[in-house]
Each structure stands twice: as structure tokens, then as C-alpha cells.
Design an enzyme around this catalytic site. Structure first.
Site, PDB file in Angstrom:
ATOM      1  N   ASN A 126       4.501   1.401  -5.919  1.00 17.45           N
ATOM      2  CA  ASN A 126       4.054   1.489  -4.518  1.00 17.45           C
ATOM      3  C   ASN A 126       2.740   0.741  -4.243  1.00 17.45           C
ATOM      4  O   ASN A 126       2.407   0.484  -3.086  1.00 17.45           O
ATOM      5  CB  ASN A 126       3.897   2.953  -4.068  1.00 17.45           C
ATOM      6  CG  ASN A 126       5.211   3.672  -3.843  1.00 17.45           C
ATOM      7  OD1 ASN A 126       5.287   4.895  -3.921  1.00 17.45           O
ATOM      8  ND2 ASN A 126       6.277   2.918  -3.552  1.00 17.45           N
ATOM      9  N   ASP A 173      12.165  10.202   0.177  1.00 16.39           N
ATOM     10  CA  ASP A 173      12.391   8.822   0.617  1.00 16.39           C
ATOM     11  C   ASP A 173      12.776   8.770   2.092  1.00 16.39           C
ATOM     12  O   ASP A 173      13.448   9.675   2.597  1.00 16.39           O
ATOM     13  CB  ASP A 173      13.516   8.212  -0.249  1.00 16.39           C
ATOM     14  CG  ASP A 173      13.618   6.707  -0.054  1.00 16.39           C
ATOM     15  OD1 ASP A 173      12.657   6.091   0.434  1.00 16.39           O
ATOM     16  OD2 ASP A 173      14.676   6.142  -0.392  1.00 16.39           O
TER      17      ASP A 173
END
Ligand code: FPP
Length: 247
Positions: A76, A28
Site C-alpha cells: 500500500n 477491501d
């Protein structure tokens, strides 16, 4: 210099006989890494691939048996189309450049996630990578692509319902039976989960499989994650007492 000394110290103190067999990583912070440098988000992802390269090398050198990387979640797809397209171009590029090194390092590639909804070129890149590397007996590198843990669990439940309807399952099932219907069938649960960028969330990653994993959160964005962070996580893991609910 300070970093080198620390790395050396960690290297010497890590017990090679007690490594986490399976390390999973939520990679991340690519976007924030780029924003802090005034760069487009793309640059963060491009640098993130470099970190993947480096982490695969380090994990394999260290003797990690299984490395699972969360590369693209089912959520996503909601990102802008240019970003989705860019992320979807990465597996192909990765295998084009990395295959020789994966072979040299004896790494075997595998995909976890809903394959059928990935663009054909991504499926092809991963399937070819898996096929080429299937002879390798070293570290298993799982790419979680179009992966979402809740949908994985629902998929497993539906597969079980189908098998019950087809008369293939005639008795009640237990936890071990259930794991055979997950994308991770046959893969032991992660011993250690690392998340970068300072966020402390699981984000729909391996919810079933992380039940007893040790969690480690790195304060650096994924593009800045390096060997020393992996060593720190492994060293910290070795200091913990895993009780699995017992005393
Ligand atoms: C999270 O950062 C990262 C991703 C959604 C993509 C991760 C993908 C890679 C590191 C490359 C994968 C490589 C291969 C070979 C498949 P973010 O964009 O959410 O960062 P932010 O939270 O700072 O915006």
C-alpha cells in the site's frame, strides 16, 4: 424489515459453542464505495473506519476471541502520498475516539506487521493502544499494519539464520518452531477469513497462517459490511465440515 428478520434468524441459528475463535478480515473496497457515490477515496476510508468500529463491537458481542484486520499492506506504500498519509492518520484518530469503548468491551489491541517502518505517530498510537488495553481479557484485536506475508516469512527465515549462526538453534526445526518467528507468534491460525468487495484473492495476507482457514467472500464493499454479513459468514462457517486434510 427483511434484513431484521434475517438477522434475527441468523442470531437464533448460530451455535455460540462453535464460533470461529479467530476471524481475519481483508477490508477491501473503500475506494470503489466512494467512487460509486462520486466521493473522494478518502471518504471511503473514513467510512471504513466506522465499519471497523462496528465490526469490533459485533465481533466482541458475538464472542469472537481474536479479530485480525488487514489495515495496511506492505504494497500500500505505492499509493499516492496523500492517500498513504491519510491512511496513516487513521490509527491515531481511531484510538483517540475508541479507547473508552475498547476498554468497556474488554478488547485487547495488538499490532502485526513491520513496526520499524511505520511513521512514529502510528507506532506510538498503536503501542499506546496496546499498552492501555493489555489488562483486558476479552477479544484480541490485531491490526495488520505494514504487513506483507512474504516479507514476514523471509523475516522469520532470516531470524532463524541469525539464531543458527549465534548457536541458539542447534537442531532442525518443525512447523511449530517456525510459527514462533512470525509476527503472529502465539496467535492461533484464523479459522475464518472474510474478504469484502467481491474480489477473491488472498493478497499476500497470512499465507502461512491461512493454510486450513475457511474462506468467505462478501459481495459488499467494506464500508457497507455490517453485523448481518458477519453473522452470515459465521453461520456459513458453521455449516462447513473442516477436515484438515483428513477424511
Ligand atoms: C482497501 O480498500 C482498504 C485499505 C487499503 C485500507 C483499509 C483501512 C481501513 C478500512 C481503515 C483502517 C482503520 C484503522 C483504525 C487502522 P481499497 O482502498 O483498496 O478499495 P478499492 O479496491 O475499492 O480501491
Amino acid at each position: 424489515m427483511e434484513v431484521d428478520l434475517k438477522e434475527q434468524e441468523l442470531n437464533e441459528n448460530i451455535d455460540r459453542g462453535k464460533l470461529p475463535a479467530h476471524v481475519a478480515i481483508i477490508m477491501d473496497g473503500n475506494g470503489r464505495w466512494a467512487a460509486e457515490r462520486g466521493l473522494p477515496r478518502k471518504e471511503g476510508h473514513r467510512q471504513g473506519v466506522e465499519t471497523v468500529r462496528n465490526t469490533v463491537r459485533c465481533g466482541s458481542d458475538l464472542g469472537i476471541e481474536i479479530l485480525t484486520l488487514f489495515a495496511f499492506s506492505t504494497e500500500n506504500w505505492q499509493r499516492p502520498s496523500w492517500e498513504v498519509n491519510y491512511l496513516m492518520s487513521l490509527p491515531e484518530k481511531y484510538f483517540q475516539t475508541e479507547l473508552p469503548e475498547l476498554m468497556r468491551n474488554n478488547v485487547r489491541v495488538n499490532l502485526i506487521g513491520e513496526k520499524s517502518k511505520l511513521p512514529a505517530k502510528v507506532r506510538k498510537a498503536i503501542e499506546e493502544g496496546a499498552e492501555e488495553t493489555k489488562v483486558n481479557s476479552g477479544m484480541v484485536l490485531n491490526f495488520a499494519l505494514n504487513y506483507g506475508s512474504r516479507s514476514e516469512i523471509i523475516m522469520a527465515v532470516n531470524r532463524i539464520i541469525d539464531e543458527v549462526a549465534a548457536g541458539k538453534i542447534k537442531e532442525k526445526i518443525d512447523e511449530r518452531d517456525f510459527t514462533r518467528y512470525l509476527y503472529t507468534a502465539g496467535i492461533p491460525d484464523p479459522d475464518l477469513l472474510i474478504r469484502t468487495s467481491g474480489e477473491k484473492r488472498i493478497s499476500n495476507f497470512l499465507l502461512w497462517q491461512l493454510a486450513y482457514s475457511e474462506l468467505w467472500f462478501a459481495d459488499v464493499y467494506w464500508p457497507d459490511f455490517s453485523r448481518i454479513h458477519l453473522l452470515e459468514a459465521v453461520y456459513d462457517y458453521q455449516l462447513r465440515k473442516r477436515r484438515f486434510g483428513k477424511v
